[in-house]
Design an enzyme around this catalytic site. Structure first.
Site, PDB file in Angstrom:
ATOM      1  N   PRO A 273       0.793  -1.227   0.000  1.00  0.00           N
ATOM      2  CG  PRO A 273      -0.169  -1.141   2.098  1.00  0.00           C
ATOM      3  CD  PRO A 273       0.491  -2.083   1.142  1.00  0.00           C
ATOM      4  CG  ASN A 274      -0.275   4.270   1.311  1.00  0.00           C
ATOM      5  OD1 ASN A 274      -1.262   4.790   0.795  1.00  0.00           O
ATOM      6  ND2 ASN A 274      -0.311   3.692   2.500  1.00  0.00           N
TER       7      ASN A 274
ATOM      8  NE  ARG B  86       4.130   6.559   1.272  1.00  0.00           N
ATOM      9  CZ  ARG B  86       4.318   5.363   1.836  1.00  0.00           C
ATOM     10  NH1 ARG B  86       4.711   4.326   1.098  1.00  0.00           N
ATOM     11  NH2 ARG B  86       4.092   5.192   3.111  1.00  0.00           N
TER      12      ARG B  86
ATOM     13  CE1 TYR C 142       9.106   4.768   2.646  1.00  0.00           C
ATOM     14  CE2 TYR C 142       7.498   6.552   2.709  1.00  0.00           C
ATOM     15  CZ  TYR C 142       8.012   5.373   3.231  1.00  0.00           C
ATOM     16  OH  TYR C 142       7.426   4.799   4.326  1.00  0.00           O
TER      17      TYR C 142
ATOM     18  CG  ASN D 236       8.453  -2.059   0.077  1.00  0.00           C
ATOM     19  OD1 ASN D 236       7.934  -2.188   1.191  1.00  0.00           O
ATOM     20  ND2 ASN D 236       9.011  -0.942  -0.317  1.00  0.00           N
TER      21      ASN D 236
ATOM     22  CB  ALA E 295       1.530  -0.125   6.134  1.00  0.00           C
TER      23      ALA E 295
ATOM     24  CD  GLU F 127      11.209  -7.803   5.507  1.00  0.00           C
ATOM     25  OE1 GLU F 127      11.692  -8.830   6.037  1.00  0.00           O
ATOM     26  OE2 GLU F 127      10.649  -6.889   6.137  1.00  0.00           O
TER      27      GLU F 127
ATOM     28  CG  HIS G 203      11.238  -2.530   4.379  1.00  0.00           C
ATOM     29  ND1 HIS G 203       9.868  -2.513   4.266  1.00  0.00           N
ATOM     30  CD2 HIS G 203      11.556  -3.704   4.975  1.00  0.00           C
ATOM     31  CE1 HIS G 203       9.385  -3.627   4.784  1.00  0.00           C
ATOM     32  NE2 HIS G 203      10.384  -4.371   5.218  1.00  0.00           N
TER      33      HIS G 203
ATOM     34  CB  SER H  11      12.496   4.213   4.896  1.00  0.00           C
ATOM     35  OG  SER H  11      11.526   3.313   5.408  1.00  0.00           O
TER      36      SER H  11
ATOM     37  NE  ARG I  69       9.973   5.750   8.429  1.00  0.00           N
ATOM     38  CZ  ARG I  69       9.061   5.588   7.469  1.00  0.00           C
ATOM     39  NH1 ARG I  69       9.233   4.654   6.536  1.00  0.00           N
ATOM     40  NH2 ARG I  69       7.986   6.351   7.435  1.00  0.00           N
TER      41      ARG I  69
HETATM   42  C1  DQA Z   1       8.308   0.813   3.649  1.00  0.00           C
HETATM   43  C2  DQA Z   1       8.402   1.009   5.170  1.00  0.00           C
HETATM   44  C3  DQA Z   1       7.057   0.756   5.830  1.00  0.00           C
HETATM   45  O1  DQA Z   1       7.163   0.922   7.232  1.00  0.00           O
HETATM   46  C4  DQA Z   1       6.040   1.741   5.302  1.00  0.00           C
HETATM   47  O2  DQA Z   1       4.761   1.477   5.856  1.00  0.00           O
HETATM   48  C5  DQA Z   1       5.979   1.802   3.817  1.00  0.00           C
HETATM   49  C6  DQA Z   1       7.200   1.660   3.046  1.00  0.00           C
HETATM   50  C7  DQA Z   1       9.624   1.190   2.938  1.00  0.00           C
HETATM   51  O3  DQA Z   1       9.745   0.853   1.764  1.00  0.00           O
HETATM   52  O4  DQA Z   1      10.488   1.838   3.526  1.00  0.00           O
HETATM   53  O5  DQA Z   1       4.925   2.055   3.246  1.00  0.00           O
HETATM   54  O6  DQA Z   1       8.061  -0.548   3.396  1.00  0.00           O
END
Ligand code: DQA
Length: 148
Positions: A11-12, A19, A24, A75, A78, A99, A101, A103, A108
């Site tokens: 998501p997102n 965003r 990011y 990825n 959330a 896996e 990410h 960030s 965080r």
């Molecule tokens: C994320 C880190 C997650 O905590 C966050 O909810 C994201 C992006 C990252 O790519 O850093 O949406 O997965």
């Protein structure tokens, strides 16, 4: 051939570029997709780069991937921190999983420090920005060729 991979984005991530640029970066989702497709082509990998905001859709994608793909980069955004359903689906995918990410989730908020999927992954990349996707593709190619 052992060269079919899928990158699943949660998501997102479709709003990359818009965003939280401090977390990011400024790369857009479309540009990231283009870069990943280019890198995969260079490495002779067939890539499906996909995004969904919907947990059940991601579960379906993971389930279907177990027959259609040789490796997965995920990825889960959330859902990484919340989804037992995605974890359970990943545990049925008996092939390499990276896996990812963008960030550094450990720098965080505390709720991001817990990943429900890390122990199911072959390995992981975090905190290296959008370049992490390219590094993950390179790592996956080596895993699939047994060069890791
Ligand atoms: C994320 C880190 C997650 O905590 C966050 O909810 C994201 C992006 C990252 O790519 O850093 O949406 O997965």
């Amino acid at each position: 051939m052992n060269n079919k991979i899928i990158i699943i984005n949660g998501p997102n991530l479709n709003l990359l570029g818009e965003r939280e640029q401090s977390q990011y970066g400024s790369i857009t989702f479309e540009k990231l997709k283009e870069n990943c497709l280019k890198e995969s082509k260079k490495l002779n990998l067939e890539l499906n780069f996909i995004q969904s905001n919907i947990e059940g859709e991601i579960v379906d994608l993971i389930q279907n991937s177990r027959v259609n793909y040789d490796g997965m980069i995920i990825n889960a955004a959330a859902f990484t921190h919340t989804s037992v359903a995605i974890r359970d689906a990943l545990s049925i995918f008996k092939k390499p999983i990276i896996e990812l990410h963008i960030s550094n989730i450990y720098k965080r908020e505390e709720f991001r420090h817990k990943s429900l999927i890390s122990d199911l992954a072959t390995g992981g990349i975090f905190g290296l920005g959008a370049n992490g996707y390219i590094l993950a593709i390179i790592a996956m190619q080596k895993i699939l060729k047994n060069e890791n």
